[in-house]
Every structure is written in structure tokens, then in C-alpha cells.
Scaffold this active site. Structure first.
Site, short mmCIF file in Angstrom:
data_model
loop_
_atom_site.label_atom_id
_atom_site.label_comp_id
_atom_site.label_asym_id
_atom_site.label_seq_id
_atom_site.Cartn_x
_atom_site.Cartn_y
_atom_site.Cartn_z
N ASN A 85 42.13 28.09 44.02
CA ASN A 85 42.06 28.34 42.59
C ASN A 85 40.99 28.74 41.80
OD1 ASN A 85 42.97 27.61 39.55
ND2 ASN A 85 41.31 26.22 39.96
N SER A 137 46.01 36.89 39.47
CA SER A 137 45.67 37.21 38.05
C SER A 137 46.50 38.40 37.40
CB SER A 137 44.12 37.53 37.45
OG SER A 137 44.04 38.08 36.31
N TYR A 151 36.42 41.92 39.37
CA TYR A 151 37.41 40.88 39.31
C TYR A 151 38.83 41.40 39.62
CZ TYR A 151 40.15 37.26 37.01
OH TYR A 151 40.80 36.07 36.87
N SER A 154 39.19 41.90 43.46
CA SER A 154 39.07 40.56 44.05
C SER A 154 40.57 39.83 44.23
CB SER A 154 38.19 39.85 43.78
OG SER A 154 38.36 39.10 42.56
N LYS A 155 40.99 39.89 42.81
CA LYS A 155 42.33 39.47 42.80
C LYS A 155 43.42 39.95 43.23
CE LYS A 155 41.04 35.54 40.34
NZ LYS A 155 41.36 34.30 40.92
#
Length: 245
Positions: A85, A137, A151, A154-155
Site C-alpha cells: 500500500n 492508482s 508517480y 510507478s503506479k
């Protein structure tokens, strides 16, 4: 959805989703190893759920620390559930994203998840039962409305890790799934987006509100439950109708 006798790893435990997930897992009987860099947050959780959690202070951007924690936990528990998480947000778009910044975000959002999953899947395989849930995400689907390039990458890669894990271990009693929430009411929304940005987002979300940490925790709880054993390689969207498949 009973988890009595199960042991879990939860990263990012002291954040909004992490706290809600801790409560959900403990309420169903799981023992949870809580990983986070926020010592005061871990202390609060340890006090609230004494006897049902093991708080572990760690920098998830440091592979050596992760290896140490994996060894520490394996000596104490048979891990059946891994919930990756933890995540750090970066709002810089392409032109402002340096390679160094990309690596910093990836080290926590992706590399740590890979290292932790790799560390505990062999034990799940030996036991013939396991659950991996990666918290991705909505940025992975939309390219990042407000989130930055590092971000978003990476997600998106975290979903690739989910698919790869699901494919490799599907016949061994281990499932791997991802959740892709959009704009959970957490410090990432309340502190990193100003009032005008939040209002603009609410105007876009058909249900007219942000997601709650408890809703994400409930989805995680379902995916790690025995009743979700026929679901693997799935990405559960939680975006309030922003986008349909």
C-alpha cells in the site's frame, strides 16, 4: 471473509488507507505486521491494536532495510497476505521530472513492492495459499490528471507486477490483484491539492465525492479473503465513475 490464524504484511500502515486496512484486517482476526517510516503513527496503531499487530519502522526506499525486515518477519510468522500500500506522491510533469526523482518515487512505489512480494511468495507457495494486493492508482489509467510523471509511471508498473505475479502463481493457490483508487480523502488530497483543485476534481467525479479510506480497506479485505480465490490478475477500479471499462 474470516482471517483467523492468518498473518499479513501491510506497507504504508500509518497512512489513511493503511490505518483503515489495519482495522479491517484485525477485525477479521488477522495478525498484521505494520511497515511504515512514521514512528509516531506506528506507536498509535500498536496501542490501538495491541496484541494483533507488529509495528516495524522502515524506510521502504532502502533495499537493505527491506531485506532485514523480511528476515525478521520470516523468523516470526508464516505470511499468507501481502498488501503493498505504501506510496509517495510526486506532481512534477515530464519536463520537470529528473531521472533521480523518477528513481526516488519508483524505489518506494514499485521496487519495495517487488522486493517484499518476492520475499514472501515462496512461503505462500509452500503453504499452497496466499494473497497479494497492490494499491495502484487511477493515474495508471488516465495518465495522471493531477499526479506527475514519476508517480504515474510507478503506479502503472505496479499493475504490471500484479499481472506477472498472478500469471506465475495462479496454479499454486496464490492470487495477485490490484486496486486503483482515485482521490482517496487522505493527506495526498487534503494537503497536496488546494481548495480550487479539489473543487475542480469533485466537479469531474460523477458520484460527487472523494473515496474514503474505509472503502479501499473493504475492497482489500475482500480480495485477501478465502472467498476471492477465483479472482487473480484483476485491477479493481475505484474512481466514482470517472472512467468506465
Amino acid at each position: 471473509m474470516h482471517l483467523s490464524g492468518k498473518s499479513a504484511i501491510l506497507t504504508g500502515a500509518a497512512g489513511a488507507i493503511g490505518r483503515a486496512t489495519t482495522q479491517a484486517l484485525v477485525s477479521r482476526g488477522a495478525y498484521v505486521h505494520l511497515l511504515d517510516h512514521d514512528q509516531s503513527g506506528l506507536d498509535e496503531l500498536a496501542k490501538a491494536y495491541a496484541g494483533s499487530v507488529d509495528p516495524v519502522h522502515i524506510d521502504l526506499g532502502d533495499p537493505a532495510q527491506i531485506d532485514g525486515v523480511i528476515s525478521y518477519i520470516r523468523e516470526r510468522s508464516q505470511i499468507e497476505i501481502v498488501v503493498n500500500n505504501a506510496g509517495i506522491l510526486n506532481n512534477k510533469k515530464l519536463a520537470e521530472t529528473s531521472t533521480q526523482e523518477m528513481h526516488r518515487v519508483q524505489s518506494v512505489n514499485l521496487d519495495a513492492a517487488l522486493q517484499i512480494t518476492r520475499g514472501f511468495v515462496p512461503d505462500m507457495e509452500q503453504a499452497g495459499w496466499g494473497r497479494v494486493v497492490n494499491v495502484s492508482s487511477y493515474a495508471s489509467k488516465c495518465g495522471g490528471l493531477t499526479a506527475g510523471t514519476a508517480y504515474t509511471i510507478s503506479k502503472t508498473a505496479l499493475i504490471g507486477l500484479t499481472f506477472s505475479t498472478a500469471r506465475e502463481f495462479a496454479g499454486k493457490g496464490i492470487t495477485a490483484n490490484a486496486i486503483s483508487p482515485a482521490y482517496v480523502m487522505s493527506p495526498m488530497v487534503s494537503e497536496q491539492l488546494d481548495a480550487a483543485q479539489r473543487k475542480a476534481l469533485l466537479d469531474l467525479i460523477p458520484v460527487g465525492r472523494f473515496c474514503t479510506p474505509q472503502e479501499v480497506a473493504h475492497a482489500i479485505l475482500f480480495l485477501v479473503s478465502p472467498l476471492a480465490g477465483f479472482i487473480t490478475g484483476e485491477v479493481l477500479d475505484m474512481n466514482g465513475g470517472l472512467q468506465f471499462d
